[in-house]
Design an enzyme around this catalytic site. Structure first.
Site, PDB file in Angstrom:
ATOM      1  N   ALA A  54      11.568  -5.062 -89.410  1.00 28.13           N
ATOM      2  CA  ALA A  54      10.683  -4.737 -90.353  1.00 28.13           C
ATOM      3  C   ALA A  54      10.645  -6.520 -89.604  1.00 28.13           C
ATOM      4  O   ALA A  54      11.724  -7.270 -89.753  1.00 28.13           O
ATOM      5  CB  ALA A  54      11.818  -4.425 -91.521  1.00 28.13           C
ATOM      6  N   GLY A  97      13.746  -1.571 -87.885  1.00 29.47           N
ATOM      7  CA  GLY A  97      12.453  -0.669 -88.855  1.00 29.47           C
ATOM      8  C   GLY A  97      12.079  -0.374 -87.359  1.00 29.47           C
ATOM      9  O   GLY A  97      11.975   0.460 -87.607  1.00 29.47           O
ATOM     10  N   GLU A 100      14.199   2.592 -85.871  1.00 29.04           N
ATOM     11  CA  GLU A 100      13.690   3.662 -86.763  1.00 29.04           C
ATOM     12  C   GLU A 100      12.276   4.528 -86.996  1.00 29.04           C
ATOM     13  O   GLU A 100      11.866   5.599 -86.988  1.00 29.04           O
ATOM     14  CB  GLU A 100      13.511   3.336 -88.595  1.00 29.04           C
ATOM     15  CG  GLU A 100      15.099   2.866 -88.758  1.00 29.04           C
ATOM     16  CD  GLU A 100      15.268   2.247 -90.255  1.00 29.04           C
ATOM     17  OE1 GLU A 100      14.835   1.277 -90.727  1.00 29.04           O
ATOM     18  OE2 GLU A 100      16.717   2.796 -90.690  1.00 29.04           O
ATOM     19  N   GLU A 120      20.355  -4.614 -88.819  1.00 25.23           N
ATOM     20  CA  GLU A 120      20.566  -4.801 -89.814  1.00 25.23           C
ATOM     21  C   GLU A 120      22.279  -5.946 -90.307  1.00 25.23           C
ATOM     22  O   GLU A 120      21.898  -6.475 -91.083  1.00 25.23           O
ATOM     23  CB  GLU A 120      20.305  -4.044 -90.995  1.00 25.23           C
ATOM     24  CG  GLU A 120      18.933  -3.237 -90.712  1.00 25.23           C
ATOM     25  CD  GLU A 120      19.089  -2.351 -90.053  1.00 25.23           C
ATOM     26  OE1 GLU A 120      19.808  -2.112 -88.281  1.00 25.23           O
ATOM     27  OE2 GLU A 120      16.909  -1.724 -89.472  1.00 25.23           O
TER      28      GLU A 120
HETATM   29  N1  DAK Z   1      11.380 -10.592 -88.147  1.00 24.78           N
HETATM   30  C1  DAK Z   1      10.166 -12.110 -87.709  1.00 24.78           C
HETATM   31  N2  DAK Z   1       9.657 -12.592 -87.245  1.00 24.78           N
HETATM   32  C2  DAK Z   1      10.755 -11.841 -86.298  1.00 24.78           C
HETATM   33  C3  DAK Z   1      11.071 -11.069 -86.148  1.00 24.78           C
HETATM   34  C4  DAK Z   1      11.380 -10.024 -86.900  1.00 24.78           C
HETATM   35  N3  DAK Z   1      12.469  -8.769 -86.917  1.00 24.78           N
HETATM   36  N4  DAK Z   1      11.903 -10.428 -84.608  1.00 24.78           N
HETATM   37  C5  DAK Z   1      11.417 -11.848 -83.839  1.00 24.78           C
HETATM   38  N5  DAK Z   1      10.679 -12.700 -84.544  1.00 24.78           N
HETATM   39  C6  DAK Z   1      10.119 -13.628 -84.437  1.00 24.78           C
HETATM   40  C7  DAK Z   1      11.178 -14.559 -83.883  1.00 24.78           C
HETATM   41  O1  DAK Z   1      11.472 -15.666 -84.979  1.00 24.78           O
HETATM   42  C8  DAK Z   1      10.299 -15.509 -83.426  1.00 24.78           C
HETATM   43  O2  DAK Z   1       9.275 -16.375 -84.021  1.00 24.78           O
HETATM   44  P1  DAK Z   1       9.461 -18.504 -83.692  1.00 24.78           P
HETATM   45  O3  DAK Z   1       9.841 -18.694 -84.765  1.00 24.78           O
HETATM   46  O4  DAK Z   1       8.789 -18.350 -82.541  1.00 24.78           O
HETATM   47  O5  DAK Z   1       7.599 -18.200 -84.843  1.00 24.78           O
HETATM   48  C9  DAK Z   1       9.467 -14.924 -82.205  1.00 24.78           C
HETATM   49  O6  DAK Z   1       9.821 -13.703 -82.881  1.00 24.78           O
HETATM   50  C10 DAK Z   1      10.191 -14.498 -80.957  1.00 24.78           C
HETATM   51  O7  DAK Z   1      10.933 -14.085 -81.259  1.00 24.78           O
HETATM   52  P2  DAK Z   1      12.588 -15.315 -80.661  1.00 24.78           P
HETATM   53  O8  DAK Z   1      12.574 -16.343 -80.524  1.00 24.78           O
HETATM   54  O9  DAK Z   1      13.840 -14.559 -81.492  1.00 24.78           O
HETATM   55  O10 DAK Z   1      12.930 -13.570 -79.042  1.00 24.78           O
HETATM   56  P3  DAK Z   1      14.253 -14.096 -78.117  1.00 24.78           P
HETATM   57  O11 DAK Z   1      13.677 -13.947 -76.956  1.00 24.78           O
HETATM   58  O12 DAK Z   1      15.384 -15.734 -77.948  1.00 24.78           O
HETATM   59  O13 DAK Z   1      15.239 -12.778 -78.993  1.00 24.78           O
HETATM   60  C11 DAK Z   1      15.680 -10.946 -80.852  1.00 24.78           C
HETATM   61  C12 DAK Z   1      14.664 -11.717 -79.295  1.00 24.78           C
HETATM   62  C13 DAK Z   1      14.925  -9.808 -80.554  1.00 24.78           C
HETATM   63  C14 DAK Z   1      16.889 -10.931 -80.406  1.00 24.78           C
HETATM   64  C15 DAK Z   1      15.233 -12.047 -81.817  1.00 24.78           C
HETATM   65  O14 DAK Z   1      14.005 -12.114 -82.336  1.00 24.78           O
HETATM   66  C16 DAK Z   1      15.373 -11.095 -82.566  1.00 24.78           C
HETATM   67  O15 DAK Z   1      17.257 -10.572 -82.992  1.00 24.78           O
HETATM   68  N6  DAK Z   1      15.681 -10.683 -84.135  1.00 24.78           N
HETATM   69  C17 DAK Z   1      15.523 -10.027 -85.091  1.00 24.78           C
HETATM   70  C18 DAK Z   1      16.025  -9.035 -85.022  1.00 24.78           C
HETATM   71  C19 DAK Z   1      16.264  -8.322 -86.287  1.00 24.78           C
HETATM   72  O16 DAK Z   1      17.351  -8.607 -86.838  1.00 24.78           O
HETATM   73  N7  DAK Z   1      15.862  -7.063 -86.827  1.00 24.78           N
HETATM   74  C20 DAK Z   1      16.012  -6.451 -87.790  1.00 24.78           C
HETATM   75  C21 DAK Z   1      15.040  -6.851 -89.171  1.00 24.78           C
HETATM   76  S1  DAK Z   1      15.783  -6.075 -90.666  1.00 24.78           S
HETATM   77  C22 DAK Z   1      13.334  -0.679 -95.440  1.00 24.78           C
HETATM   78  C23 DAK Z   1      13.573  -0.117 -94.641  1.00 24.78           C
HETATM   79  C24 DAK Z   1      13.237  -0.101 -93.384  1.00 24.78           C
HETATM   80  C25 DAK Z   1      13.266  -2.145 -93.380  1.00 24.78           C
HETATM   81  C26 DAK Z   1      13.558  -3.015 -94.224  1.00 24.78           C
HETATM   82  C27 DAK Z   1      13.337  -2.241 -95.819  1.00 24.78           C
HETATM   83  N8  DAK Z   1      13.047  -0.384 -97.266  1.00 24.78           N
HETATM   84  C28 DAK Z   1      13.322   1.742 -96.839  1.00 24.78           C
HETATM   85  C29 DAK Z   1      12.651  -0.429 -98.840  1.00 24.78           C
HETATM   86  C30 DAK Z   1      14.267  -2.335 -91.943  1.00 24.78           C
HETATM   87  C31 DAK Z   1      14.674  -3.489 -91.735  1.00 24.78           C
HETATM   88  C32 DAK Z   1      14.738  -4.271 -90.169  1.00 24.78           C
HETATM   89  O17 DAK Z   1      14.727  -3.998 -89.389  1.00 24.78           O
END
Ligand code: DAK
Length: 246
Positions: A54, A97, A100, A120
């Site tokens: 997400a 997400g 998921e 998460e």
């Molecule tokens: N959200 C927003 N931006 C993201 C992102 C994300 N999940 N993942 C990557 N980006 C963005 C980065 O911020 C970066 O943008 P700039 O800073 O350059 O503007 C760009 O994409 C490239 O990412 P990185 O520079 O970080 O790239 P790397 O190769 O260094 O790293 C990475 C790749 C995948 C390891 C890293 O980007 C990372 O850790 N990303 C976050 C992964 C994460 O935490 N995902 C889980 C999110 S929580 C719900 C149900 C479900 C959910 C929520 C609510 N309800 C029923 C209400 C789900 C929640 C989730 O998924």
């Protein structure tokens, strides 16, 4: 042919699933589901990312009430209502997400660079769109615990070994292989294909509804925590989060 292809296309954010992308994905799936000329669907991203979760930047500023009100990721629930087979063609990151969404699909073709994870916990929350319930059914309890409690991501080969994916193929082939598989299924008896999908899902879904309802409630509870705000803010500021347990 009879395959509906959907490509997630926010490459600048590794296909992070914001409101708009999720809505458009579900609208496209539902349109194909109603289209008599389509027999199966493929969802894909790009070589680097299926979807990195997400959109944390969008989520970080939300209150618990706003999350519950718009329940934007509840759009996820609409995947379960799709009757025709949906195949995920995954390369690169399938996180949070994104993982998921993949878990909600019926079959998964992975490129050898695919990585599956539920990070998460790093943001002070838990999977909120089926991860805690579907992952345990897909890979078993022991590994699901490690993935969700300790952010262990699986390589494509590990995902194949544990039964999460159908096939792992070279990165140049994964989309074609997925489309070919969808194409083969798309010309089979439509009623039987839909019935088979429904019944296979039924085998694990009878207890799933309770689990999903509970999971969502727990997600919202955690969303109200200070650690959740800290975790998401730290991501946005590109620093390590400091947990307080509040
Ligand atoms: N959200 C927003 N931006 C993201 C992102 C994300 N999940 N993942 C990557 N980006 C963005 C980065 O911020 C970066 O943008 P700039 O800073 O350059 O503007 C760009 O994409 C490239 O990412 P990185 O520079 O970080 O790239 P790397 O190769 O260094 O790293 C990475 C790749 C995948 C390891 C890293 O980007 C990372 O850790 N990303 C976050 C992964 C994460 O935490 N995902 C889980 C999110 S929580 C719900 C149900 C479900 C959910 C929520 C609510 N309800 C029923 C209400 C789900 C929640 C989730 O998924």
């Amino acid at each position: 042919g009879r395959v509906g292809l959907i490509t997630l296309n926010r490459p600048q954010a590794l296909n992070a699933l914001n409101n708009q992308l999720m809505r458009e994905l579900m609208d496209a799936l539902e349109a194909f589901d109603k289209d008599d000329d389509i027999g199966a669907m493929v969802i894909t991203g790009n070589e680097k990312a299926f979807a990195a979760g997400a959109d944390v930047k969008e989520m970080a500023v939300k209150t618990t009430l706003q999350m519950m009100d718009t329940d934007h990721v509840a759009v996820f629930g609409r995947i379960r209502t799709i009757q025709k087979p949906v195949i995920a063609a995954v390369s690169g990151w399938a996180l949070g997400g994104g993982c998921e969404v993949v878990l909600s699909c019926d079959m998964i073709i992975a490129s050898d660079s695919a990585k599956f994870g539920q990070p998460e916990i790093n943001l002070g929350v838990i999977p909120g769109a089926g991860g805690t319930q579907r992952l345990v059914r897909a890979v078993g309890k022991a590994l699901a615990m490690e993935m969700i409690l300790n952010n262990r991501a699986l390589t494509a080969q590990e995902a194949l070994h544990y039964g999460l994916v159908n096939r792992v193929v070279p990165v140049g082939d994964y989309l074609n292989v997925a489309i070919l598989l969808a194409d083969e299924i798309a010309v089979r008896a439509p009623l039987a294909v839909r019935a088979a999908k429904r019944m296979i899902n039924h085998s694990s879904e009878s207890f799933l509804a309770d689990g999903l309802a509970e999971e969502k409630q727990v997600f919202y509870n955690l969303f109200a925590s200070e650690d959740r705000k800290e975790g998401m803010q730290a991501f946005v500021e590109k620093r390590k989060p400091e947990w307080t347990g509040k």
